[in-house]
Design an enzyme around this catalytic site. Structure first.
Site, PDB file in Angstrom:
ATOM      1  N   ARG A   1    -101.151 -85.178  -8.596  1.00 43.50           N
ATOM      2  CA  ARG A   1    -101.048 -84.880  -7.164  1.00 43.50           C
ATOM      3  C   ARG A   1     -99.813 -85.480  -6.496  1.00 43.50           C
ATOM      4  O   ARG A   1     -99.103 -84.791  -5.762  1.00 43.50           O
ATOM      5  CB  ARG A   1    -102.265 -85.443  -6.399  1.00 43.50           C
ATOM      6  CG  ARG A   1    -103.426 -84.539  -6.303  1.00 43.50           C
ATOM      7  CD  ARG A   1    -104.672 -85.385  -6.332  1.00 43.50           C
ATOM      8  NE  ARG A   1    -104.697 -86.085  -7.598  1.00 43.50           N
ATOM      9  CZ  ARG A   1    -105.169 -85.545  -8.725  1.00 43.50           C
ATOM     10  NH1 ARG A   1    -105.720 -84.377  -8.690  1.00 43.50           N
ATOM     11  NH2 ARG A   1    -105.109 -86.189  -9.885  1.00 43.50           N
ATOM     12  N   THR A   2     -99.588 -86.758  -6.716  1.00 45.49           N
ATOM     13  CA  THR A   2     -98.511 -87.417  -5.970  1.00 45.49           C
ATOM     14  C   THR A   2     -97.167 -86.793  -6.341  1.00 45.49           C
ATOM     15  O   THR A   2     -96.377 -86.423  -5.470  1.00 45.49           O
ATOM     16  CB  THR A   2     -98.511 -88.933  -6.260  1.00 45.49           C
ATOM     17  OG1 THR A   2     -99.841 -89.411  -6.060  1.00 45.49           O
ATOM     18  CG2 THR A   2     -97.567 -89.673  -5.349  1.00 45.49           C
TER      19      THR A   2
ATOM     20  N   LYS B   1     -84.940 -97.998 -24.081  1.00 51.52           N
ATOM     21  CA  LYS B   1     -83.864 -98.720 -24.786  1.00 51.52           C
ATOM     22  C   LYS B   1     -83.715-100.137 -24.243  1.00 51.52           C
ATOM     23  O   LYS B   1     -82.788-100.859 -24.600  1.00 51.52           O
ATOM     24  CB  LYS B   1     -82.529 -97.980 -24.606  1.00 51.52           C
ATOM     25  CG  LYS B   1     -82.546 -96.557 -25.119  1.00 51.52           C
ATOM     26  CD  LYS B   1     -81.238 -95.868 -24.733  1.00 51.52           C
ATOM     27  CE  LYS B   1     -81.357 -94.372 -24.846  1.00 51.52           C
ATOM     28  NZ  LYS B   1     -80.284 -93.679 -24.126  1.00 51.52           N
TER      29      LYS B   1
ATOM     30  N   ARG C   1     -93.131 -94.338  -8.806  1.00 46.26           N
ATOM     31  CA  ARG C   1     -94.439 -94.880  -9.216  1.00 46.26           C
ATOM     32  C   ARG C   1     -94.206 -95.770 -10.431  1.00 46.26           C
ATOM     33  O   ARG C   1     -93.481 -95.396 -11.346  1.00 46.26           O
ATOM     34  CB  ARG C   1     -95.417 -93.762  -9.574  1.00 46.26           C
ATOM     35  CG  ARG C   1     -96.690 -94.303 -10.206  1.00 46.26           C
ATOM     36  CD  ARG C   1     -97.760 -93.274 -10.372  1.00 46.26           C
ATOM     37  NE  ARG C   1     -98.356 -92.930  -9.086  1.00 46.26           N
ATOM     38  CZ  ARG C   1     -99.453 -92.171  -8.968  1.00 46.26           C
ATOM     39  NH1 ARG C   1    -100.046 -91.696 -10.036  1.00 46.26           N
ATOM     40  NH2 ARG C   1     -99.939 -91.902  -7.776  1.00 46.26           N
TER      41      ARG C   1
ATOM     42  N   HIS D   1    -100.593 -97.862  -2.265  1.00 46.36           N
ATOM     43  CA  HIS D   1    -100.284 -96.431  -2.429  1.00 46.36           C
ATOM     44  C   HIS D   1    -100.147 -95.863  -1.014  1.00 46.36           C
ATOM     45  O   HIS D   1    -100.988 -95.095  -0.544  1.00 46.36           O
ATOM     46  CB  HIS D   1    -101.414 -95.754  -3.212  1.00 46.36           C
ATOM     47  CG  HIS D   1    -101.093 -94.405  -3.764  1.00 46.36           C
ATOM     48  ND1 HIS D   1     -99.973 -93.675  -3.395  1.00 46.36           N
ATOM     49  CD2 HIS D   1    -101.762 -93.637  -4.669  1.00 46.36           C
ATOM     50  CE1 HIS D   1     -99.981 -92.528  -4.064  1.00 46.36           C
ATOM     51  NE2 HIS D   1    -101.045 -92.478  -4.834  1.00 46.36           N
TER      52      HIS D   1
HETATM   53  N1   CP Z   1    -104.202 -89.580  -5.802  1.00 43.69           N
HETATM   54  C1   CP Z   1    -103.245 -89.758  -6.734  1.00 43.69           C
HETATM   55  O1   CP Z   1    -102.419 -90.680  -6.645  1.00 43.69           O
HETATM   56  O2   CP Z   1    -103.298 -88.864  -7.767  1.00 43.69           O
HETATM   57  P1   CP Z   1    -102.270 -88.789  -8.965  1.00 43.69           P
HETATM   58  O3   CP Z   1    -102.457 -90.049  -9.793  1.00 43.69           O
HETATM   59  O4   CP Z   1    -102.612 -87.540  -9.726  1.00 43.69           O
HETATM   60  O5   CP Z   1    -100.883 -88.750  -8.382  1.00 43.69           O
END
Ligand code: CP
Length: 299
Positions: free
Chosen positions: A49-50, A78, A99, A127
């Site tokens: 999703r993100t 590396k 991320r 998040h």
């Molecule tokens: N909600 C969320 O962060 O989903 P993903 O891990 O799929 O990005």
């Protein structure tokens, strides 16, 4: 260089402004305001999703995206440091969405980068873009963010979405119910944060008192963050939401979940009008358009 590393980087007014912009993007999602921009998307940890909602948002804003979806295809394998990676990508892109599995990595990256960093999740820490879409979903379904009763259920220890959301909602006089086994309870630092702000919270092990809830925020047990697999096996099925459990809840109640889910919401609940998690994920596109366009100063 206004990064979004923690939701606490934004004031209440700034958060409400982002939500207002997001509503505009929902009404008109094709606004090529970032045609001359390149966004780097660095995912050192898996995502559906993100990453895809950021990619969609970048495309709808007319910008271009570069990056990797898997750190194993980058020079991290590396031995290149995060510092060097960020310094370099700063010279390629106008903004970096990152991320990373390590708590604090987004803050560290923001200190190395010449361009804004958007934290797309740093380990079990924060998040914040998920929080913006959660707030947007709550405001949209409840008509307000103020004075709501929020149940947070599941893995409150490792769930970064609940950590960010708790901090943001604390600006709106909430009452929290934390539902978790002892092993996955809300970390002490967040409870101290609430106490200092005089915000009410209750802790319970069972899924009771749901008749009080405006929002039921379910979470997945974060298997990937458990060092002991036996402990994960013990708690993985702690809570499973079924339709019958929603029978005596308020009419305005909505069930949210950041997704992915494993088995904590029975698939039968998906057809319940109180289920909102798939619309919630859709709202991620509009809120991420709002965040990026605000940071780039084009809105
Ligand atoms: N909600 C969320 O962060 O989903 P993903 O891990 O799929 O990005």
């Amino acid at each position: 260089n206004k990064s979004l590393v923690s939701i606490s980087d934004y004031s209440k007014e700034e958060i409400l402004h982002i939500l207002e912009l997001a509503a505009g993007f929902e009404a008109n999602p094709n606004q090529p305001l970032m045609r001359d921009k390149v966004v780097a998307s660095l995912f050192f940890e898996p995502s559906t999703r993100t990453r895809l909602s950021f990619d969609t948002a970048i495309n709808r804003l007319g910008a271009r995206v570069v990056g990797f979806t898997d750190a194993s295809s980058s020079s991290t394998t590396k031995g290149e440091t995060l510092k060097d990676t960020i310094k370099m990508v700063s010279n390629y892109a106008d903004m970096i969405v990152m991320r990373h599995p390590l708590e604090g990595s987004a803050r560290y990256a923001s200190e190395q980068a010449r361009v804004p960093i958007i934290n797309a999740g740093d380990g079990a820490n924060q998040h914040p873009t998920q929080t913006m879409l959660d707030l947007y979903s709550i405001q949209k379904t409840q008509g307000t963010l103020e004075n709501l009763t929020i149940f947070m259920v599941g893995d409150l220890k490792y769930g970064r979405t609940v950590h960010s959301l708790l901090m943001a909602l604390s600006l709106f006089n909430p009452t929290f119910y934390f539902v978790a086994p002892k092993e996955m309870s809300m970390p002490r630092e967040y409870k101290i944060f609430l106490k200092e702000k005089g915000i009410r919270y209750f802790e319970q092990f069972e899924m009771g008192n749901l008749e009080k809830a405006d929002i039921l925020y379910m979470t997945r047990v974060q298997k990937e963050r458990f060092s002991d697999p036996i402990e994960y096996e013990r708690v993985k099925n702690a809570y499973v939401l079924k339709n019958a459990m929603l029978a005596n809840t308020k009419d305005n109640l909505k069930v949210l979940h950041p997704l992915p889910r494993v088995n904590e919401i029975h698939p039968d609940v998906d057809a319940n009008p109180k289920a909102y998690y798939f619309q919630q994920a859709e709202n991620g596109v509009y809120t991420r358009m709002a965040i990026m366009s605000a940071i780039m100063g084009v809105k």
